[in-house]
Design a protein around this motif. Sequence first.
Motif, short mmCIF file in Angstrom:
data_model
loop_
_atom_site.label_atom_id
_atom_site.label_comp_id
_atom_site.label_asym_id
_atom_site.label_seq_id
_atom_site.Cartn_x
_atom_site.Cartn_y
_atom_site.Cartn_z
N ASN A 32 5.60 28.28 44.91
CA ASN A 32 5.76 29.66 44.49
C ASN A 32 7.25 29.98 44.37
N ARG A 33 7.57 31.21 44.03
CA ARG A 33 8.97 31.56 43.75
C ARG A 33 9.87 31.48 44.97
N SER A 34 9.30 31.70 46.15
CA SER A 34 10.13 31.60 47.35
C SER A 34 10.38 30.15 47.73
N GLU A 35 9.42 29.29 47.42
CA GLU A 35 9.58 27.86 47.72
C GLU A 35 10.53 27.18 46.72
N LEU A 36 10.44 27.58 45.47
CA LEU A 36 11.31 27.02 44.43
C LEU A 36 11.99 28.19 43.71
N ASN A 37 13.19 28.50 44.16
CA ASN A 37 13.96 29.63 43.63
C ASN A 37 14.81 29.15 42.46
N LEU A 38 14.43 29.52 41.25
CA LEU A 38 15.11 29.02 40.06
C LEU A 38 16.53 29.57 39.91
N SER A 40 18.66 29.36 42.40
CA SER A 40 19.46 28.67 43.42
C SER A 40 19.48 27.17 43.18
N GLU A 41 20.65 26.65 42.82
CA GLU A 41 20.78 25.20 42.58
C GLU A 41 20.44 24.41 43.85
N ARG A 45 17.42 21.62 44.16
CA ARG A 45 17.70 20.23 44.55
C ARG A 45 16.94 19.84 45.82
N ASN A 46 17.02 20.70 46.81
CA ASN A 46 16.37 20.38 48.09
C ASN A 46 14.86 20.25 47.93
N TYR A 47 14.28 21.15 47.20
CA TYR A 47 12.82 21.11 47.04
C TYR A 47 12.39 19.86 46.26
N ILE A 48 12.99 19.65 45.09
CA ILE A 48 12.52 18.56 44.23
C ILE A 48 12.84 17.19 44.83
N LEU A 49 14.05 17.02 45.35
CA LEU A 49 14.44 15.70 45.86
C LEU A 49 13.68 15.31 47.13
N CYS A 75 18.24 35.84 32.28
CA CYS A 75 17.43 35.04 31.37
C CYS A 75 18.02 33.64 31.20
N ILE A 76 19.33 33.56 30.99
CA ILE A 76 19.98 32.26 30.82
C ILE A 76 19.97 31.47 32.12
N LYS A 77 20.14 32.16 33.24
CA LYS A 77 20.12 31.48 34.54
C LYS A 77 18.77 30.80 34.78
N ILE A 78 17.68 31.49 34.44
CA ILE A 78 16.35 30.93 34.67
C ILE A 78 15.96 29.89 33.62
N ASN A 79 16.19 30.23 32.35
CA ASN A 79 15.70 29.37 31.28
C ASN A 79 16.61 28.18 30.96
N ALA A 80 17.89 28.34 31.18
CA ALA A 80 18.83 27.27 30.83
C ALA A 80 19.41 26.58 32.07
N THR A 81 20.08 27.37 32.91
CA THR A 81 20.77 26.76 34.07
C THR A 81 19.79 26.09 35.03
N ALA A 82 18.69 26.76 35.35
CA ALA A 82 17.70 26.17 36.24
C ALA A 82 17.10 24.90 35.64
N THR A 83 16.88 24.92 34.33
CA THR A 83 16.36 23.73 33.64
C THR A 83 17.33 22.57 33.77
N LYS A 84 18.63 22.86 33.67
CA LYS A 84 19.65 21.82 33.85
C LYS A 84 19.55 21.22 35.25
#
Length: 285
Positions: A32-38, A40-41, A45-49, A75-84
């Motif tokens: 959910n959004r609290s577990e994976l905060n798009l 926050s870099e 990283r911590n969640y996925i790795l 919008c850019i933070k979520i759709n672009a930066t988080a995707t990066k």
Amino acid sequence: MNNILVTGSTGQLGSDVVKELLKRGYSTLSPNRSELNLCSEDNIRNYILNSNCEAIVHCAAYTQVDKAEDEKDLCIKINATATKHIAKCAKILDIPMIYISTDYVFDGTKDGKYTENDETNPINIYGESKLAGEKYVQEILDKYYIVRTSWVFNINGKNFIETMLRLSKANNQLSIVNDQIGSPTYTKDLSRLLVDMLETSKYGLYHATNEGYCSWYEFANTIFKLANINIDIKAINSNEYASRAKRPMNSKLSKDKLIEYGFKPLPHWEDALKDYLIRRGDLLI
């Protein structure tokens, strides 16, 4: 490959992707959004790795097209930066990633269908942000599927069909845009294709929508006809409908590459709509 991470798993597409994966015997991670905060870099990283995931289907996105014009940074933070950041994690883990993109990467001025090789030229912030996400994925990863789709609808989501059915209860006449052309896309159908893709190594950029094209006006007409709702619909031009963000007039996406690479095309959008209305209880078989 077993443990698949699906971002945006409560959204229209993400929820159907999870269902399709489970149906095929995969295990899924649906943070959910609290577990994976798009936003926050470090969190990404911590969640996925630490997730032990073997593939990522990135469905989460900022999708409020008009609001994005006033919330460009978010919008850019979520759709672009988080995707990066997500793509960087996929690179470290050496796993494939699916990134969901949009017809809005195009300006809609082309005659005929857009192919994957056509020049992009978004005309709103949402389209800009999704195109930036595409570029990050392509720069960072080799094992990626970028899937551009359009006009999505899901049985549990907020979408054009639900809006039309709701408005028909309170209005005798509706004015619907008739000069924007695209393909309604049923997430139940699209999710099957996405899992099909994951089960191959046919990486790359694809267009994927239900077959056929229509205007919003034609879409609305078909909804009311199938649902047996008698309402007067007036066709209007885009310039008669006030909206904060510009939309492309032509969103016809060519799916020739899908067929060329051996993927099964999605059903026609009218068949998808019939299935949707049957499941919703508004169309008797």
